[in-house]
Design an enzyme around this catalytic site. Structure first.
Site, PDB file in Angstrom:
ATOM      1  N   GLU A 299       0.808  -1.079   0.030  1.00  0.00           N
ATOM      2  CA  GLU A 299      -0.275  -0.133   0.054  1.00  0.00           C
ATOM      3  C   GLU A 299       0.860   1.250  -0.242  1.00  0.00           C
ATOM      4  OE1 GLU A 299      -2.868   0.309   3.129  1.00  0.00           O
ATOM      5  OE2 GLU A 299      -4.370  -0.789   1.675  1.00  0.00           O
ATOM      6  N   HIS A 320       8.119 -26.844  -2.001  1.00  0.00           N
ATOM      7  CA  HIS A 320       7.387 -27.749  -2.604  1.00  0.00           C
ATOM      8  C   HIS A 320       5.929 -27.230  -3.319  1.00  0.00           C
ATOM      9  CE1 HIS A 320       9.981 -30.675  -0.747  1.00  0.00           C
ATOM     10  NE2 HIS A 320      10.000 -29.924   0.204  1.00  0.00           N
ATOM     11  N   LYS A 434     -14.168   0.233  -3.723  1.00  0.00           N
ATOM     12  CA  LYS A 434     -15.125   0.511  -2.812  1.00  0.00           C
ATOM     13  C   LYS A 434     -16.353   1.128  -3.638  1.00  0.00           C
ATOM     14  CE  LYS A 434     -12.221   1.240   1.390  1.00  0.00           C
ATOM     15  NZ  LYS A 434     -11.972   2.165   2.396  1.00  0.00           N
TER      16      LYS A 434
HETATM   17  O1  PA5 Z   1      -3.360   1.093   5.922  1.00  0.00           O
HETATM   18  C1  PA5 Z   1      -4.771   1.646   5.952  1.00  0.00           C
HETATM   19  O2  PA5 Z   1      -4.855   2.731   5.897  1.00  0.00           O
HETATM   20  C2  PA5 Z   1      -5.775   0.565   5.565  1.00  0.00           C
HETATM   21  O3  PA5 Z   1      -5.383  -1.000   5.251  1.00  0.00           O
HETATM   22  C3  PA5 Z   1      -6.690   0.558   6.511  1.00  0.00           C
HETATM   23  O4  PA5 Z   1      -6.116   0.256   7.822  1.00  0.00           O
HETATM   24  C4  PA5 Z   1      -7.937  -0.196   6.323  1.00  0.00           C
HETATM   25  O5  PA5 Z   1      -8.557  -0.099   4.930  1.00  0.00           O
HETATM   26  C5  PA5 Z   1      -8.988  -0.328   7.465  1.00  0.00           C
HETATM   27  O6  PA5 Z   1      -9.470   1.090   7.538  1.00  0.00           O
HETATM   28  P1  PA5 Z   1     -10.234   1.379   8.825  1.00  0.00           P
HETATM   29  O7  PA5 Z   1      -9.289   1.476  10.060  1.00  0.00           O
HETATM   30  O8  PA5 Z   1     -10.788   2.962   8.475  1.00  0.00           O
HETATM   31  O9  PA5 Z   1     -11.395   0.676   8.809  1.00  0.00           O
END
Ligand code: PA5
Length: 443
Positions: A299, A320, A434
């Site tokens: 990310e 494996h 989303k």
């Molecule tokens: O690293 C990030 O920002 C994301 O992975 C969030 O943690 C994830 O989308 C969950 O978001 P939230 O804590 O707002 O539910």
């Protein structure tokens, strides 16, 4: 301390290019330290280590003590950064074969809601990280008759997977416990979002705040990770201060720190056309750390058409299945081994008189020796097969060294993002699915 061994990288690295990159690495590191790079308003994950809030740590420990006393199960609802860190640390630091806590089904215990097993940490279960109704139904079936507490973790409070799971679980809790709201803990934004609205309406047992300047994937050392980890009976002081010591070690401008050397080598190899990084662990307990690392790097770096694709393997199991590809598939892979220096094993291979299975050549040696041979043999074979590989070695699988490791990767990815000219702290691409999903659901 985390140490980088790049022996099997050297044949693939151009020393001049590495030297030429040094000033950029130093600049990227400086931008993290001085908060001058892209997204620098999201560097709170460093600040909280530089200026520890001991009162918060103590508060989390006392809440965790109550959970250990009263809960058979702590059900954590969250996705991405809101669960991967807690799960990773708990998996790494919980001994194998830790028995599931028996339920408090004794009538007296059920009546006052208290656990009948006060010395054993509750089982920590995770949900709200996908959309499987079958999983949630089965999970709730498993929880029947147990003293259940829920920690819902969502910074935005609006993430659909987590919010839907919470709606289902809250209804289930209300049907089973008179004190359902007193069994719910929320970890969220200081003020915004649906979880705050629900808290205002229902008054849950406890609320913890995720600081504004800490993104989900950097939040494992906030209450997001620390509360479930402490509830699991893990020493969060050592974990936290292990990370703080790694943060301290990275406060000067030395570009030869191993976290920076790691970032530099990845960047150079990406430039040379290697665009997949495989993090390999030999200890199954560390697979969760790999999955946390995968989100952290995926990310943070994967945007604007750049970044190494992060993948995780657990050897020797995956030798494996993916071993063939690693050895002879497309030569666009680099590999990073994550190895503890000391492992508490204690299992030696027994000798037999007849040696019918032909294994007496390893008799008397420990399974750790076998793992060492598998690791060094794999590193050599993969290098010979054209996979540049390096090793990150840390002291042992214990709270302090795991804390150091978490910070090592957080700092490395921040520097790495700047080397790629991206903002390592946003994740605009996550919104696309989303939008499409919400449209189909008619929001
Ligand atoms: O690293 C990030 O920002 C994301 O992975 C969030 O943690 C994830 O989308 C969950 O978001 P939230 O804590 O707002 O539910």
């Amino acid at each position: 301390m985390v140490r980088l061994d790049d022996t099997h990288l050297r044949p693939f690295l151009d020393d001049d290019a590495l030297a030429a990159l040094r000033p950029r690495v130093a600049d990227a590191h400086e931008a993290v330290l001085q908060k001058t790079g892209a997204g620098s308003d999201m560097l709170g994950w460093r600040d909280l280590l530089l200026d520890p809030d001991d009162a918060l740590l103590e508060d989390i420990e006392s809440t965790a003590a109550r959970l250990r006393r009263d809960a058979d199960v702590l059900l954590c609802l969250g996705i991405g950064g809101s669960y991967l860190g807690a799960r990773a640390v708990i998996d790494a630091l919980t001994p194998y074969g830790t028995s599931r806590r028996p339920s408090s089904s004794a009538p007296d215990a059920a009546a006052d809601g208290a656990s009948a097993h006060p010395d054993q940490p509750p089982e920590i279960r995770f949900a709200g990280h996908h959309t499987s109704g079958a999983y949630l139904r089965r999970l709730l079936n498993d929880l029947e008759g147990k003293s259940v507490f829920v920690n819902v973790i969502s910074k935005s409070g609006t993430t659909l997977e987590t919010a839907l799971a919470f709606r289902v679980v809250r209804a289930w809790m209300q049907d089973r416990f008179d004190d359902a709201n007193d069994r719910i803990l929320i970890t969220t934004d200081s003020d915004q979002g649906a979880l705050n609205a629900l808290h205002r309406a229902h008054g849950f047992y406890k609320k913890y705040v995720i600081p504004d300047d800490v993104g989900g994937r950097f939040s494992v050392l906030t209450p997001v990770g620390l509360l479930p980890i402490a509830a699991a009976g893990i020493d969060i002081q050592s974990l936290f201060y292990g990370a703080a010591s790694a943060c301290d070690a990275l406060t000067d401008a030395d570009p030869d720190h191993d976290a920076l050397r790691y970032a530099a080598r990845r960047a150079l190899l990406l430039d040379d056309g290697y665009d997949v990084e495989t993090l390999a662990v030999f200890e199954p307990k560390l697979k969760g750390i790999g999955q946390w690392w995968q989100q952290l790097f995926g990310e943070s770096e994967g945007k604007e058409g750049t970044g190494l694709f992060p993948s995780v393997v657990q050897y020797t199991t995956d030798l494996h299945s993916l071993g063939q590809y690693m050895q002879e598939g497309q030569r666009t892979l680099i590999e990073t081994f994550l190895m503890p220096e000391r492992t508490p094993d204690g299992l030696d291979v027994p000798k037999t008189d007849d040696d019918v299975d032909g294994l007496n050549y390893v008799a008397g040696r420990s399974m750790d020796d076998v793992t060492d041979a598998a690791y060094s043999g794999t590193a050599q074979a993969h290098a010979d097969g054209g996979v540049p590989n390096m090793t990150l070695q840390f002291d042992e699988i214990a709270p302090g060294p795991i804390g150091e490791l978490l910070y090592f990767f957080e700092h490395a990815v921040a520097v790495s993002g700047y080397l790629l000219d991206v903002n390592p702290f946003n994740q605009p691409g996550v919104e696309a699915y989303k939008r499409e999903m919400y449209e189909r659901l008619g929001r």
